[in-house]
Every structure is written in structure tokens, then in C-alpha cells.
Scaffold this active site. Structure first.
Site, PDB file in Angstrom:
ATOM      1  N   LYS A  42       0.739  -1.035  -0.330  1.00  0.00           N
ATOM      2  CA  LYS A  42      -0.245  -0.345   0.012  1.00  0.00           C
ATOM      3  C   LYS A  42       0.949   1.556  -0.463  1.00  0.00           C
ATOM      4  CE  LYS A  42      -4.531   0.751   0.801  1.00  0.00           C
ATOM      5  NZ  LYS A  42      -5.571  -0.712  -0.230  1.00  0.00           N
ATOM      6  N   THR A  59      -3.409  -5.547   0.480  1.00  0.00           N
ATOM      7  CA  THR A  59      -2.571  -3.989   0.599  1.00  0.00           C
ATOM      8  C   THR A  59      -3.953  -3.053   1.706  1.00  0.00           C
ATOM      9  OG1 THR A  59      -4.202  -3.038  -0.712  1.00  0.00           O
ATOM     10  CG2 THR A  59      -2.221  -4.592  -1.736  1.00  0.00           C
ATOM     11  N   ARG A 116      26.443  34.882  -8.491  1.00  0.00           N
ATOM     12  CA  ARG A 116      25.538  34.297  -8.553  1.00  0.00           C
ATOM     13  C   ARG A 116      24.074  34.136  -8.094  1.00  0.00           C
ATOM     14  NH1 ARG A 116      26.421  28.150 -11.393  1.00  0.00           N
ATOM     15  NH2 ARG A 116      26.609  27.310  -8.904  1.00  0.00           N
ATOM     16  N   GLN A 119      29.216  21.631  -7.437  1.00  0.00           N
ATOM     17  CA  GLN A 119      29.240  20.234  -7.100  1.00  0.00           C
ATOM     18  C   GLN A 119      30.972  20.083  -6.111  1.00  0.00           C
ATOM     19  OE1 GLN A 119      29.295  21.731 -10.624  1.00  0.00           O
ATOM     20  NE2 GLN A 119      29.307  20.028 -11.530  1.00  0.00           N
ATOM     21  N   HIS A 160      17.860  28.050 -11.654  1.00  0.00           N
ATOM     22  CA  HIS A 160      18.746  28.746 -12.659  1.00  0.00           C
ATOM     23  C   HIS A 160      17.095  29.128 -12.347  1.00  0.00           C
ATOM     24  CE1 HIS A 160      21.391  26.134 -14.309  1.00  0.00           C
ATOM     25  NE2 HIS A 160      20.326  25.332 -14.404  1.00  0.00           N
TER      26      HIS A 160
HETATM   27  O1  LIG Z   1      28.164  25.029 -10.375  1.00  0.00           O
HETATM   28  C1  LIG Z   1      27.710  24.095 -11.470  1.00  0.00           C
HETATM   29  N1  LIG Z   1      28.060  23.399 -11.546  1.00  0.00           N
HETATM   30  C2  LIG Z   1      28.077  23.010 -13.288  1.00  0.00           C
HETATM   31  O2  LIG Z   1      28.317  22.014 -13.629  1.00  0.00           O
HETATM   32  C3  LIG Z   1      27.408  23.829 -13.839  1.00  0.00           C
HETATM   33  N2  LIG Z   1      26.909  23.888 -14.825  1.00  0.00           N
HETATM   34  C4  LIG Z   1      26.215  25.275 -15.654  1.00  0.00           C
HETATM   35  O3  LIG Z   1      25.408  25.203 -16.811  1.00  0.00           O
HETATM   36  N3  LIG Z   1      25.770  26.256 -14.342  1.00  0.00           N
HETATM   37  C5  LIG Z   1      26.871  25.435 -13.313  1.00  0.00           C
HETATM   38  N4  LIG Z   1      26.937  25.388 -12.467  1.00  0.00           N
END
Ligand SMILES: O=c1[nH]c(=O)c2[nH]c(=O)[nH]c2[nH]1
Length: 330
Positions: A22, A69, A200, A260, A290
Site C-alpha cells: 500500500k 494491501t 550568482r 559539485q 536557475h
Molecule cells: O555549479 C555549477 N555546476 C555545473 O556543472 C554547471 N553547469 C552550468 O551550466 N552551471 C553550473 N553550475
């Protein structure tokens, strides 16, 4: 019920995997510490059961071993009512109890997978210092959720219960920083149009999951001992706080170079905290939501320099998606 299809032996097909249960089982549990001082949790629960003897329910239409269930849903509600309040109030403990229930009660249910999603309700605070906390009034102050996934399985001839997965998480935690994020020096070729930026907007909806270290073999009382030996709420709060801290404070240095690098620092910071020693590995999935500066040149206004722009257009799609899992070295 009779089966209209070919019998298993004559069929050219093999049932390769199956489970049933469920999903979207909802409940709110109130714990009345006093007539007026209450705690609440709201959960959405999913159960999935499996075991080889249930194959005939698919291939032969034989329901004799099927725990309906609907009965699974009833069991979740029964456990929410009857377990000790401190176990129901903690999503990990509640999920462990549900997962262990089915393979313990039914010899033919070899495996139970459970997911518990805990929705956010916070006690209303009426004064700034939080001194005046309402006793039984709550606010949904955000869509973030705690999540838990548990797998309980029978092992060995005595069908002792083993917990083979205990994964907690945090999802839909929406964050935005209006500065202190950069992305430059990335690979440029004929497909590249993105400008390099030193500053940014960075916005993400944190999806974080972390696995608890588990004993390799089944053991009597494994669920009791996991429940007794872990401060699940403390670990959840530590990981949430360190995620917020790294997000907020990583404005410069290597960890600010990209989502990353920030993600990696979030993961290693969480694993480094002594209170999180029971956590084996942690993974994050961070969308890069974005926001693009809006061109206002038509009005004679400069708004296109990333670090000076003031009016941005939130982009519904596409978004980046950065994922990684970090574990402890053996
Ligand atoms: O921090 C980011 N990693 C990316 O791999 C990436 N690629 C992107 O277009 N903007 C960003 N920003």
C-alpha cells in the site's frame, strides 16, 4: 478464481521479480503529554511485501497467502495507535517497527520494504524569543520532509529478522542564496554559451539521503537494539544544520567553485561530525534552480551584469542536477 493464462510450466515467461503493498497511507498521531501539551506527527507511509510463495498470486490467481494491501494499511494505523509514543514520534523507529512486523508475523513474507515520509509541523511560537510556545497549535512552516526507507528480511533457517537497509533523508528543503556563488573556468568549446560568473544566485531543493551502518547478520532483537542505540532525531537535525551552514557560508575557496564542490563539502562535513558516526554514507541530489537577470535595456536600465542585476526571472525548467554519494573509506 481460475487462471485463464498458461500454467507456469508451459509458459514461455518467467516472473522475474514482484512485490506488492500500500502506498500513500496517511496518518496524524497526537501524543497528549498532558491534556493541553501535545506532540504531533503526520506521516505518509508505503509498505511493500514479497516472498517466493506469493508468486502464485501472480501466476495462478491464488490469493490464499496474500496479506491484503488493505490489511497492510490497517496494520500501519494499528501500530501508530499501539506503539510507545516515543517510537511513533520518530520516523526511523516507526519505520523499523512496521518493517519488522510483517516478516515476523507471517512466515511466508520474507521481505518488507517501508517508506515513511514525515511532514513538517512546528509548534507555533508567538513571541520572538520563542518563550511563548503554543501547547497544541502547529504551523506547516515549509514543505521540507524527513524520509526513511527500511528493509527487513528473514534470514537463515530460523527466519530471524535482519535489517538490510536503514536510510534516512531530507527532501524538498528549498534554499536560495543571492550572492556568494560562482561558476567559472569550465570547459569551453563550440557548444558553450554560458558566461563565467564570479557571483550568482544559487537556489536548490535539497534531497539528501544517508545510510546507517548495519550489522551484517541478523540477530535477535536487532530492531530493539537499533532503536535503543541511535539518536535518529539528533542525527537528522545535525545533518540539516550542517547542510544549511555549508550552503550559507561557502562563499569563497575551492568548495565555492561549483554546486559539485559545495555538495562534496556538505557530505564530508556531515560525515565528520562525531554525532553522525553511525552514518556510513550520505548522498545529495541538488538541482541548480536557475534565476536569470532580466534584460531591461529597452527602458535604458542596466540589469544584465550577474553581480549587479536586481531583477531576475525564476526559470521553471530546465535546471541543473548535481548528485554524488560520499562514504567512509574501509
Ligand atoms: O555549479 C555549477 N555546476 C555545473 O556543472 C554547471 N553547469 C552550468 O551550466 N552551471 C553550473 N553550475
Amino acid at each position: 478464481m481460475t487462471s485463464s493464462g498458461p500454467t507456469r510450466d508451459s509458459s514461455p515467461f518467467a516472473l522475474q521479480s514482484f512485490s506488492y503493498g500500500k502506498s500513500l497511507v496517511r496518518l496524524l498521531r497526537v501524543v497528549r503529554h498532558t491534556p493541553t501539551h501535545h506532540h504531533i506527527v503526520e506521516y505518509t507511509v508505503a509498505t511493500l511485501l514479497s516472498g517466493p510463495s506469493l508468486a502464485s498470486s501472480y501466476t495462478e490467481g491464488d490469493n490464499s497467502l496474500v496479506v491484503a494491501t488493505d490489511s497492510q494499511k490497517n496494520t500501519v494505523h494499528f501500530l501508530a495507535k499501539t506503539l510507545p509514543p516515543e517510537e511513533v514520534l520518530c520516523p526511523e523507529k516507526f519505520a523499523l517497527r512496521i518493517a519488522a512486523h510483517f516478516p515476523t508475523k507471517y512466515a511466508h513474507i520474507e521481505k518488507c520494504e517501508v517508506e515513511v515520509v514525515s511532514h513538517k509541523w512546528s509548534r507555533i511560537k508567538l513571541d520572538e524569543a520563542g518563550a511563548n510556545e503554543e501547547e497544541h497549535s502547529f504551523v506547516r512552516d515549509g514543505e521540507e520532509k524527513r524520509t526513511v526507507q527500511v528493509v527487513a528480511e528473514q534470514q537463515g533457517s530460523d527466519k530471524a529478522i535482519a535489517i538490510t537497509k536503514l536510510q534516512s533523508g531530507l527532501k524538498d528543503l528549498l534554499l536560495l542564496k543571492s550572492g556568494g556563488s560562482a561558476f567559472h573556468s569550465f570547459l569551453r568549446d563550440e557548444f558553450t554559451t554560458l558566461r563565467e560568473v564570479n557571483d550568482r544566485i544559487f537556489s536548490t531543493a535539497v534531497d539528501c539521503r544517508y545510510d546507517y551502518a548495519l550489522p551484517a547478520a541478523s540477530s535477535a532483537g536487532i530492531v530493539d537494539s537499533l532503536i535503543a542505540s541511535h539518536d535518529f532525531d539528533g542525527i537528522a537535525s545535525s545533518i540539516r544544520q550542517s547542510t544549511l551552514r555549508i550552503f550559507s557560508h561557502t562563499d569563497t575557496g575551492a568548495a565555492a567553485a561549483s554546486v559539485q564542490a559545495t555538495l562534496h563539502l556538505m557530505a564530508t562535513t556531515a560525515l565528520s561530525a562525531p554525532e553522525n558516526a553511525a552514518v556510513d554514507s550520505i548522498e545529495y541530489a541538488l538541482p541548480n534552480k536557475h534565476y536569470v537577470p532580466i534584460d531591461l535595456k529597452w527602458a535604458g536600465l542596466e540589469n544584465m551584469k550577474e553581480d549587479e542585476a536586481e531583477v531576475f526571472l525564476p526559470q521553471a525548467d530546465p535546471s541543473g542536477l548535481i548528485k554524488a554519494k560520499v562514504g567512509r573509506k574501509a
